[in-house]
Design a protein around this motif. Structure first.
Motif, PDB file in Angstrom:
ATOM      1  N   VAL A  87       0.862  -1.185   0.000  1.00 14.05           N
ATOM      2  CA  VAL A  87       0.000   0.000   0.000  1.00 14.05           C
ATOM      3  C   VAL A  87       0.895   1.230   0.000  1.00 14.05           C
ATOM      4  O   VAL A  87       1.512   1.562   1.008  1.00 14.05           O
ATOM      5  N   GLN A  88       0.966   1.898  -1.144  1.00 13.67           N
ATOM      6  CA  GLN A  88       1.766   3.118  -1.260  1.00 13.67           C
ATOM      7  C   GLN A  88       1.090   4.286  -0.537  1.00 13.67           C
ATOM      8  O   GLN A  88       1.735   5.058   0.156  1.00 13.67           O
ATOM      9  N   GLU A  89      -0.203   4.411  -0.742  1.00 11.65           N
ATOM     10  CA  GLU A  89      -1.015   5.408  -0.056  1.00 11.65           C
ATOM     11  C   GLU A  89      -2.311   4.738   0.383  1.00 11.65           C
ATOM     12  O   GLU A  89      -2.883   3.948  -0.383  1.00 11.65           O
ATOM     13  N   PRO A  90      -2.798   5.022   1.587  1.00 11.89           N
ATOM     14  CA  PRO A  90      -4.000   4.343   2.076  1.00 11.89           C
ATOM     15  C   PRO A  90      -5.255   4.753   1.306  1.00 11.89           C
ATOM     16  O   PRO A  90      -5.284   5.779   0.611  1.00 11.89           O
ATOM     17  N   LEU A  91      -6.280   3.946   1.481  1.00  8.07           N
ATOM     18  CA  LEU A  91      -7.531   4.134   0.756  1.00  8.07           C
ATOM     19  C   LEU A  91      -8.155   5.498   1.027  1.00  8.07           C
ATOM     20  O   LEU A  91      -8.820   6.077   0.159  1.00  8.07           O
ATOM     21  N   THR A  92      -7.936   6.011   2.206  1.00  6.58           N
ATOM     22  CA  THR A  92      -8.546   7.293   2.582  1.00  6.58           C
ATOM     23  C   THR A  92      -7.888   8.485   1.896  1.00  6.58           C
ATOM     24  O   THR A  92      -8.386   9.602   2.006  1.00  6.58           O
ATOM     25  N   ARG A  93      -6.778   8.279   1.208  1.00  7.73           N
ATOM     26  CA  ARG A  93      -6.094   9.374   0.492  1.00  7.73           C
ATOM     27  C   ARG A  93      -6.374   9.265  -1.002  1.00  7.73           C
ATOM     28  O   ARG A  93      -5.750   8.485  -1.709  1.00  7.73           O
ATOM     29  N   LYS A  94      -7.356   9.991  -1.471  1.00  7.31           N
ATOM     30  CA  LYS A  94      -7.728  10.034  -2.895  1.00  7.31           C
ATOM     31  C   LYS A  94      -7.964   8.642  -3.480  1.00  7.31           C
ATOM     32  O   LYS A  94      -7.632   8.369  -4.645  1.00  7.31           O
ATOM     33  N   GLY A  95      -8.493   7.741  -2.666  1.00  8.36           N
ATOM     34  CA  GLY A  95      -8.826   6.413  -3.171  1.00  8.36           C
ATOM     35  C   GLY A  95      -7.710   5.397  -3.114  1.00  8.36           C
ATOM     36  O   GLY A  95      -7.876   4.255  -3.544  1.00  8.36           O
ATOM     37  N   GLY A  96      -6.535   5.793  -2.596  1.00  5.24           N
ATOM     38  CA  GLY A  96      -5.450   4.835  -2.403  1.00  5.24           C
ATOM     39  C   GLY A  96      -4.555   4.659  -3.619  1.00  5.24           C
ATOM     40  O   GLY A  96      -4.838   5.127  -4.733  1.00  5.24           O
ATOM     41  N   HIS A  97      -3.460   3.955  -3.381  1.00  8.27           N
ATOM     42  CA  HIS A  97      -2.415   3.756  -4.387  1.00  8.27           C
ATOM     43  C   HIS A  97      -1.659   2.496  -3.970  1.00  8.27           C
ATOM     44  O   HIS A  97      -1.061   2.449  -2.898  1.00  8.27           O
ATOM     45  N   VAL A  98      -1.706   1.441  -4.795  1.00  6.25           N
ATOM     46  CA  VAL A  98      -1.077   0.170  -4.427  1.00  6.25           C
ATOM     47  C   VAL A  98      -0.188  -0.335  -5.559  1.00  6.25           C
ATOM     48  O   VAL A  98      -0.429  -0.050  -6.734  1.00  6.25           O
ATOM     49  N   HIS A  99       0.837  -1.092  -5.164  1.00 12.96           N
ATOM     50  CA  HIS A  99       1.695  -1.811  -6.094  1.00 12.96           C
ATOM     51  C   HIS A  99       1.613  -3.300  -5.756  1.00 12.96           C
ATOM     52  O   HIS A  99       1.630  -3.670  -4.588  1.00 12.96           O
ATOM     53  N   ALA A 100       1.525  -4.130  -6.773  1.00 13.16           N
ATOM     54  CA  ALA A 100       1.499  -5.582  -6.550  1.00 13.16           C
ATOM     55  C   ALA A 100       2.223  -6.269  -7.698  1.00 13.16           C
ATOM     56  O   ALA A 100       2.165  -5.818  -8.847  1.00 13.16           O
ATOM     57  N   ILE A 101       2.906  -7.354  -7.372  1.00 14.87           N
ATOM     58  CA  ILE A 101       3.643  -8.091  -8.399  1.00 14.87           C
ATOM     59  C   ILE A 101       3.552  -9.587  -8.132  1.00 14.87           C
ATOM     60  O   ILE A 101       3.508 -10.029  -6.980  1.00 14.87           O
ATOM     61  N   THR A 102       3.505 -10.351  -9.211  1.00 18.93           N
ATOM     62  CA  THR A 102       3.537 -11.810  -9.155  1.00 18.93           C
ATOM     63  C   THR A 102       4.713 -12.285  -9.991  1.00 18.93           C
ATOM     64  O   THR A 102       4.858 -11.880 -11.153  1.00 18.93           O
ATOM     65  N   ARG A 103       5.556 -13.124  -9.397  1.00 15.79           N
ATOM     66  CA  ARG A 103       6.724 -13.665 -10.095  1.00 15.79           C
ATOM     67  C   ARG A 103       6.831 -15.170  -9.876  1.00 15.79           C
ATOM     68  O   ARG A 103       6.302 -15.704  -8.892  1.00 15.79           O
ATOM     69  N   ASP A 104       7.515 -15.827 -10.785  1.00 17.49           N
ATOM     70  CA  ASP A 104       7.957 -17.205 -10.601  1.00 17.49           C
ATOM     71  C   ASP A 104       9.479 -17.145 -10.469  1.00 17.49           C
ATOM     72  O   ASP A 104      10.179 -16.846 -11.445  1.00 17.49           O
ATOM     73  N   PRO A 105      10.032 -17.398  -9.274  1.00 21.01           N
ATOM     74  CA  PRO A 105      11.481 -17.264  -9.092  1.00 21.01           C
ATOM     75  C   PRO A 105      12.310 -18.112 -10.049  1.00 21.01           C
ATOM     76  O   PRO A 105      13.491 -17.806 -10.287  1.00 21.01           O
ATOM     77  N   SER A 106      11.709 -19.146 -10.624  1.00 26.29           N
ATOM     78  CA  SER A 106      12.455 -20.041 -11.505  1.00 26.29           C
ATOM     79  C   SER A 106      12.187 -19.824 -12.987  1.00 26.29           C
ATOM     80  O   SER A 106      12.927 -20.334 -13.833  1.00 26.29           O
ATOM     81  N   ASN A 107      11.119 -19.072 -13.322  1.00 28.91           N
ATOM     82  CA  ASN A 107      10.716 -19.074 -14.726  1.00 28.91           C
ATOM     83  C   ASN A 107      10.115 -17.758 -15.200  1.00 28.91           C
ATOM     84  O   ASN A 107       9.307 -17.748 -16.119  1.00 28.91           O
ATOM     85  N   ASP A 108      10.498 -16.622 -14.594  1.00 25.20           N
ATOM     86  CA  ASP A 108      10.067 -15.342 -15.143  1.00 25.20           C
ATOM     87  C   ASP A 108      10.498 -15.238 -16.604  1.00 25.20           C
ATOM     88  O   ASP A 108      11.609 -15.658 -16.969  1.00 25.20           O
ATOM     89  N   TYR A 109       9.626 -14.697 -17.447  1.00 29.20           N
ATOM     90  CA  TYR A 109       9.867 -14.548 -18.885  1.00 29.20           C
ATOM     91  C   TYR A 109      10.045 -15.904 -19.593  1.00 29.20           C
ATOM     92  O   TYR A 109      10.520 -15.965 -20.720  1.00 29.20           O
TER      93      TYR A 109
END
Length: 312
Positions: A279-301
């Motif tokens: 959570v970069q900025e909480p929901l109460t601040r202009k609707g919030g700001h989030v970053h999320a990522i999904t990776r495969d440590p063995s097989n990205d790309y």
């Protein structure tokens, strides 16, 4: 996915095709993605704003062929949120749904090929290797997370991602939470964001083997919320790899308990999956700001399948 990619490429003009298609699957542009606005960090490929309506329809056909219903709506939701952000930031021209870029690597007529869609808070890569499809890394953030006002007030881009983790955290006993919560403060960002691949060298938090059946089910539902953004064949194949290494799966939390007014972070990490949500900025601040990522440590790309090495 290959048929949809062919239809999209065939609809492009020669100059557009020159911009979109890279002949070499090992092209360094394959890892030239970011969660920053395209105005701050240029992308390869062609911008959504430079396509005509019929070409955009074909691009959406390709995206739907590569994702599940939930994944498609999360990805397109991040794109639509850019126009909301444009208005929230007083018409800042840096933010626009026009600034998402598409690139194809190799040819969809071949067994091995890939395509990418990248822009602010959203970047997805799909790699075909014969009958298999890799879908990591996948960056699924949003700003705002929730539309704060107007007729669309309350609409969320990622409606369940944080909720699934909150369910699991609240289901842990006090002793289990002492293991799962690894820091009282949230980090500044996801740790393995763009350009920071393999930054996490150890597992942290509480391992799956220390959870009871009900808690393990909640952890599994959290994994599904991210992995099932991909189309069912790719998702099912990845889930089988995760199940095979389930005992090594860990859940970690940083920051205070979940609340619309606070910043927090969680991570799911095992040999064949890494999920981060910050959570970069909480929901109460202009609707919030989030970053999320999904990776495969063995097989990205799709590196394990293709036998290629990429410098991200």
């Amino acid at each position: 996915m290959a048929a949809a990619a062919r239809a999209f490429l065939e609809a492009l003009t020669s100059p557009q095709l020159d911009s979109v298609q890279h002949a070499n699957l090992g092209d360094p542009a394959r890892t030239r993605w970011s969660n920053l606005p395209a105005g701050a960090l240029p992308r390869p490929g062609i911008a959504l704003g430079d396509l005509n309506d019929s070409q955009r329809v074909l691009l959406h056909d390709l995206l739907r062929a590569s994702t599940s219903s939930q994944g498609y709506h999360k990805i397109t939701g991040a794109i639509r949120a850019e126009d909301v952000l444009h208005d929230l930031e007083g018409g800042n021209p840096m933010f626009s749904s026009a600034y998402y870029y598409t690139t194809v690597f190799g040819s969809p007529d071949d067994a091995n090929w890939a395509w990418m869609l990248t822009g602010h808070h959203m970047s997805v890569m799909f790699t075909a290797a014969g009958e298999r499809t890799a879908f990591t890394p996948m960056f699924t953030g949003s700003q705002p997370l929730q539309v704060p006002s107007g007729l669309a007030a309350g609409w969320q881009v990622l409606p369940q991602d944080a909720y699934r983790a909150s369910e699991l955290l609240s289901a842990l006993s006090t002793d289990q939470q002492r293991v799962a919560i690894i820091d009282t403060g949230a980090p500044r960002d996801v740790i393995e964001g763009p350009g920071r691949q393999a930054s996490l060298t150890t597992f942290q938090g509480i391992p799956a083997v220390q959870l009871d059946d009900a808690q393990q089910r909640l952890l599994w539902l959290l994994v599904l919320e991210f992995v099932r953004n991909a189309d069912f064949d790719a998702a099912d194949a990845q889930l089988a790899l995760i199940q095979a290494t389930w005992d090594d799966m860990h859940f970690a939390w940083q920051g205070p308990p979940p609340d619309p007014a606070v910043r927090y972070y969680f991570r799911v990490h095992g040999p064949r999956i890494l999920i981060e949500y910050d959570v970069q900025e909480p929901l109460t601040r202009k609707g919030g700001h989030v970053h999320a990522i999904t990776r495969d440590p063995s097989n990205d790309y799709g590196v394990d399948w293709l036998g290629l090495h990429y410098q991200e």
